[in-house]
Design a protein around this motif. Sequence first.
Motif, PDB file in Angstrom:
ATOM      1  N   UNK A  62      13.427   8.920  43.881  1.00 35.42           N
ATOM      2  CA  UNK A  62      14.792   8.914  43.371  1.00 35.42           C
ATOM      3  C   UNK A  62      15.029  10.045  42.395  1.00 35.42           C
ATOM      4  N   UNK A  63      16.275  10.449  42.287  1.00 37.41           N
ATOM      5  CA  UNK A  63      16.633  11.553  41.403  1.00 37.41           C
ATOM      6  C   UNK A  63      17.959  11.263  40.725  1.00 37.41           C
ATOM      7  N   UNK A  64      18.163  11.925  39.615  1.00 41.43           N
ATOM      8  CA  UNK A  64      19.398  11.774  38.857  1.00 41.43           C
ATOM      9  C   UNK A  64      20.273  13.001  39.047  1.00 41.43           C
ATOM     10  N   UNK A  65      21.512  12.767  39.457  1.00 49.03           N
ATOM     11  CA  UNK A  65      22.488  13.835  39.667  1.00 49.03           C
ATOM     12  C   UNK A  65      23.638  13.624  38.684  1.00 49.03           C
ATOM     13  N   UNK A  66      24.042  14.669  38.009  1.00 48.65           N
ATOM     14  CA  UNK A  66      25.075  14.573  36.984  1.00 48.65           C
ATOM     15  C   UNK A  66      26.307  15.360  37.408  1.00 48.65           C
ATOM     16  N   UNK A  67      27.492  14.746  37.298  1.00 48.73           N
ATOM     17  CA  UNK A  67      28.748  15.421  37.585  1.00 48.73           C
ATOM     18  C   UNK A  67      29.335  15.962  36.287  1.00 48.73           C
ATOM     19  N   UNK A  68      29.648  17.244  36.277  1.00 46.30           N
ATOM     20  CA  UNK A  68      30.181  17.893  35.086  1.00 46.30           C
ATOM     21  C   UNK A  68      31.484  18.612  35.412  1.00 46.30           C
ATOM     22  N   UNK A  69      32.267  18.862  34.388  1.00 44.98           N
ATOM     23  CA  UNK A  69      33.514  19.595  34.553  1.00 44.98           C
ATOM     24  C   UNK A  69      34.579  19.063  33.614  1.00 44.98           C
ATOM     25  N   UNK A  70      35.655  19.803  33.498  1.00 45.62           N
ATOM     26  CA  UNK A  70      36.744  19.410  32.606  1.00 45.62           C
ATOM     27  C   UNK A  70      37.308  18.044  32.985  1.00 45.62           C
ATOM     28  N   UNK A  71      37.929  17.405  32.029  1.00 42.84           N
ATOM     29  CA  UNK A  71      38.622  16.141  32.285  1.00 42.84           C
ATOM     30  C   UNK A  71      39.757  16.373  33.269  1.00 42.84           C
ATOM     31  N   UNK A  72      39.854  15.505  34.282  1.00 42.25           N
ATOM     32  CA  UNK A  72      40.944  15.606  35.240  1.00 42.25           C
ATOM     33  C   UNK A  72      40.674  16.448  36.464  1.00 42.25           C
ATOM     34  N   UNK A  73      39.461  17.016  36.611  1.00 42.52           N
ATOM     35  CA  UNK A  73      39.188  17.855  37.783  1.00 42.52           C
ATOM     36  C   UNK A  73      38.853  17.032  39.021  1.00 42.52           C
ATOM     37  N   UNK A  74      38.637  15.720  38.852  1.00 40.36           N
ATOM     38  CA  UNK A  74      38.396  14.871  40.016  1.00 40.36           C
ATOM     39  C   UNK A  74      36.970  14.387  40.183  1.00 40.36           C
ATOM     40  N   UNK A  75      36.194  14.358  39.115  1.00 41.23           N
ATOM     41  CA  UNK A  75      34.799  13.936  39.216  1.00 41.23           C
ATOM     42  C   UNK A  75      34.672  12.488  39.700  1.00 41.23           C
ATOM     43  N   UNK A  76      35.486  11.600  39.126  1.00 38.50           N
ATOM     44  CA  UNK A  76      35.414  10.191  39.510  1.00 38.50           C
ATOM     45  C   UNK A  76      35.861   9.991  40.957  1.00 38.50           C
ATOM     46  N   UNK A 133      32.118  20.739  38.750  1.00 40.68           N
ATOM     47  CA  UNK A 133      33.384  20.746  39.470  1.00 40.68           C
ATOM     48  C   UNK A 133      34.496  21.403  38.665  1.00 40.68           C
ATOM     49  N   UNK A 134      35.428  22.035  39.399  1.00 43.98           N
ATOM     50  CA  UNK A 134      36.666  22.473  38.768  1.00 43.98           C
ATOM     51  C   UNK A 134      37.797  22.240  39.760  1.00 43.98           C
ATOM     52  N   UNK A 135      39.008  22.158  39.253  1.00 39.47           N
ATOM     53  CA  UNK A 135      40.198  21.899  40.050  1.00 39.47           C
ATOM     54  C   UNK A 135      40.759  23.231  40.533  1.00 39.47           C
ATOM     55  N   UNK A 136      40.859  23.429  41.849  1.00 33.50           N
ATOM     56  CA  UNK A 136      41.307  24.716  42.373  1.00 33.50           C
ATOM     57  C   UNK A 136      42.774  24.985  42.044  1.00 33.50           C
ATOM     58  N   UNK A 196      40.571  25.043  34.188  1.00 35.14           N
ATOM     59  CA  UNK A 196      39.303  24.401  34.540  1.00 35.14           C
ATOM     60  C   UNK A 196      38.348  25.407  35.173  1.00 35.14           C
ATOM     61  N   UNK A 197      38.897  26.397  35.879  1.00 37.49           N
ATOM     62  CA  UNK A 197      38.065  27.461  36.442  1.00 37.49           C
ATOM     63  C   UNK A 197      37.523  28.366  35.341  1.00 37.49           C
ATOM     64  N   UNK A 198      38.394  28.736  34.401  1.00 35.96           N
ATOM     65  CA  UNK A 198      37.971  29.613  33.309  1.00 35.96           C
ATOM     66  C   UNK A 198      36.897  28.957  32.447  1.00 35.96           C
ATOM     67  N   UNK A 199      36.908  27.635  32.378  1.00 41.09           N
ATOM     68  CA  UNK A 199      35.941  26.920  31.542  1.00 41.09           C
ATOM     69  C   UNK A 199      34.565  26.774  32.183  1.00 41.09           C
ATOM     70  N   UNK A 200      34.422  27.217  33.440  1.00 41.01           N
ATOM     71  CA  UNK A 200      33.125  27.127  34.118  1.00 41.01           C
ATOM     72  C   UNK A 200      32.043  27.856  33.332  1.00 41.01           C
ATOM     73  N   UNK A 201      32.380  29.019  32.810  1.00 43.79           N
ATOM     74  CA  UNK A 201      31.399  29.802  32.047  1.00 43.79           C
ATOM     75  C   UNK A 201      30.883  29.012  30.846  1.00 43.79           C
ATOM     76  N   UNK A 202      31.786  28.304  30.157  1.00 39.93           N
ATOM     77  CA  UNK A 202      31.374  27.509  28.998  1.00 39.93           C
ATOM     78  C   UNK A 202      30.476  26.351  29.431  1.00 39.93           C
ATOM     79  N   UNK A 203      30.804  25.732  30.575  1.00 37.26           N
ATOM     80  CA  UNK A 203      29.956  24.642  31.073  1.00 37.26           C
ATOM     81  C   UNK A 203      28.557  25.150  31.428  1.00 37.26           C
ATOM     82  N   UNK A 204      28.491  26.316  32.028  1.00 31.70           N
ATOM     83  CA  UNK A 204      27.186  26.880  32.377  1.00 31.70           C
ATOM     84  C   UNK A 204      26.379  27.212  31.131  1.00 31.70           C
TER      85      UNK A 204
END
Length: 229
Positions: free
Chosen positions: A54-68, A134-137, A142-150
């Motif tokens: 088993x492995x753990x996978x984490x969903x990341x990204x700004x609020x509202x991008x559709x992770x849930x 994830x980011x919302x196209x 949300x796209x610009x914030x990808x760099x900060x998430x990385x």
Amino acid sequence: MDARTAGSRDGYNEDLLHKTILLGDSGVGKTSLLVQFDQGKFIPGSFSATVGIGFTVMLLGDSGVGKTCFLVQFKDGAFLSGTFIATVGIDFRNKVVTVDDVKVKLQIWDTAGQERFRSVTHAYYRDAQALLLLYDITSKMSFDNIRAWLSEIHEYAQKDVVIMLLGNKEYGVPFMETSAKTGMNVELAFLAVAKELKERAVQQPDEPRFQIHDYIESQKKKSSCCAFI
């Protein structure tokens, strides 16, 4: 107002967040106990033994991008339309997938994107073997914030963590366009990550390393419904 005060206002206190591990022989009822606690009910009948790999996978990204929505589509094969209440702290779901005839259990953590919960999610980065960013196209922010998430990933996550970006092909990580609404590439995203993790777990030192890019391309050729860039 700081993160702790804001969290308390919502009935959530990040200082009280703990992890509990259920241990014991196979068949003693660990799964039944967890279901009873999580859902408040007992499901009679025989359970399949909990998957060993088993492995753990984490969903990341700004609020509202559709992770849930992305997670619900993968877990239940459904798209829940309407307005969602933002995830508070950490939520998780389990799903078993088959990779090369091997059962692989993925524990998927759905994280809050709001700034005030970042200290909570940071504590979980080290325990994740894979991160889906994830980011919302339709949202340039949300796209610009990808760099900060990385940057956060590089600071808090394991050095060899598997990273997949869903929405854009830049930044040197595997990329796919996905849709939580139609299900496009949702399952493939998780299967690609599961295969990468499974190969790492069983790979011998003298064997060539699994290439997730090549796997994605091979799946692209097998199905004309998969949209890649």
